[in-house]
Design an enzyme around this catalytic site. Sequence first.
Site, PDB file in Angstrom:
ATOM      1  N   ALA A 155      85.973  40.033  35.266  1.00 37.99           N
ATOM      2  CA  ALA A 155      87.308  40.542  35.606  1.00 37.99           C
ATOM      3  C   ALA A 155      87.824  39.865  36.878  1.00 37.99           C
ATOM      4  O   ALA A 155      87.710  38.653  37.018  1.00 37.99           O
ATOM      5  CB  ALA A 155      87.279  42.055  35.716  1.00 37.99           C
ATOM      6  N   CYS A 156      88.369  40.646  37.795  1.00 31.02           N
ATOM      7  CA  CYS A 156      88.999  40.070  38.986  1.00 31.02           C
ATOM      8  C   CYS A 156      88.005  39.404  39.932  1.00 31.02           C
ATOM      9  O   CYS A 156      88.404  38.688  40.851  1.00 31.02           O
ATOM     10  CB  CYS A 156      89.781  41.148  39.741  1.00 31.02           C
TER      11      CYS A 156
END
Length: 373
Positions: A155-156
Site C-alpha cells: 500500500a502507501c
Amino acid sequence: MTHVVITGTGLYTPEHAIDNAALVAAFNAWVDGENEQHAEAIARGEREPLAHSSSEFIEKASGIKSRYVLDASGILDPQRMRPKLPRRGNDEPSLQCEMATEAARQALAAAKVDAADIELVIVACSNLERAYPAVAVEVQQTLGTSGYGFDMNVACSSATFALEIAANAIASGSVKRALVVNPEICSAHLNFRDRDSHFIFGDACTAVVLENSAVAVADEQFEILGTRLVTKFSNAIRNNAGFLNRVTDSDPLALDKLFVQEGRRVFKEVCPMVSKLITDHLASLELNGSDLKRMWLHQANRHMNDLIARKVLGYDPSEIQAPIILDRYANTSSAGSIIAFHLHREQFNQGDIGVICSFGAGYSAGSVVIRRV
C-alpha cells in the site's frame, strides 16, 4: 563494508489537474441529482439527504488544494465520476509501464547510469493493473535493464519497503545497482461519490536509483544509514477488490471494492506508530530528532504530518524541515514521500541527515535514514 547510496530520482506528473473547486462542483451536481431523484423518500424521512462538499471543508480536513490525474473528464462528469482510461491491447505498453519508464529515465539521467547497468527493478505501488506478467519485467524490457524485476505491494508504504529490499540486495553484493519505481494510479480506486474521501487521491509516479557507492558517479549522493519497517494488521484502511471476487459472487462494483477508511481511527492509531518507528530507528543509529535537517513524510494528510514531525523533532516543524507537496499532488500513496524528497532537497548539504518515511494501510510504515555524501 558496502555503502548504499541513492544517486538519482525521477517524477512523472500527469498533465491533467483538478482543483478543489472543480471537484466539488462535480460532486455537488451529483448530490443534487441524487436528492432530486429520491425527494419523496427524503420527504417521508425514509432516506437522509446527501450533503454537499466544499473546498473549505477539503482544505481544512486534509490540506489538499488540487491533484494531478491521468484523466479529468471522467472524474468531473457527474454521470460517471471515475477516470475514463482507454483499454490497451496485450502488445501495447501498459499505463503503469509508461509512467514508470518516464520517471525512471529521469532518475537514470540524474544518476549518470545506463539502463543496462541496472540489475534489479522493483515496481512497488498500491495497485497493479494486472496480476501477471509483472509490470517490473515489462519496465525492464522497455528500459533495457539487465538482471531481474518483480512487483510488490505494501500500500502507501510500498516505496520505503522496496528501498529496503533494493538496499539489502546491494549491500549483500548480489547486485550493484537497483531501480525502484512507484506508478500510482490512485484515482482508479477512489470513490468520487464519498464526501469523506472523494478528494484524497491523485496520480503520479516516482523513481529512485540506488547503487553501491564504489561504482556511483552522480554529482548528488545520499548514503542510506539504515532502514526499518513495521506492520500491524488493521481493517481501518481496506480495499476488497481481488481475483476471488468472481468466484465468491460478490458485486464487482460494490463500494468495498474501492478505497475505504475510518479516517479518525487511522489518525489516532497511525501517528503514534510512525513517530515511534522514526524515533526508535534514529536511536538505533545513535541519532535523535535534533539531528534531522529534513523529514520527507508520506503525503496523506497535513495534520498527520505536522503531528508526527512534532513528536519526532520536539517542536513544530517549518515547511522546509517537513515539506508538504500534498497541497497540489494530494495523496499519491507510496509516491508521496519520494515526491517530497525529489522536489525538496535544496540546501541539503554534505553531512546533513534526513528521513524518508511512508505509512498507510496494513498498517505499514517504513523509515529510511539518509545522509548527504
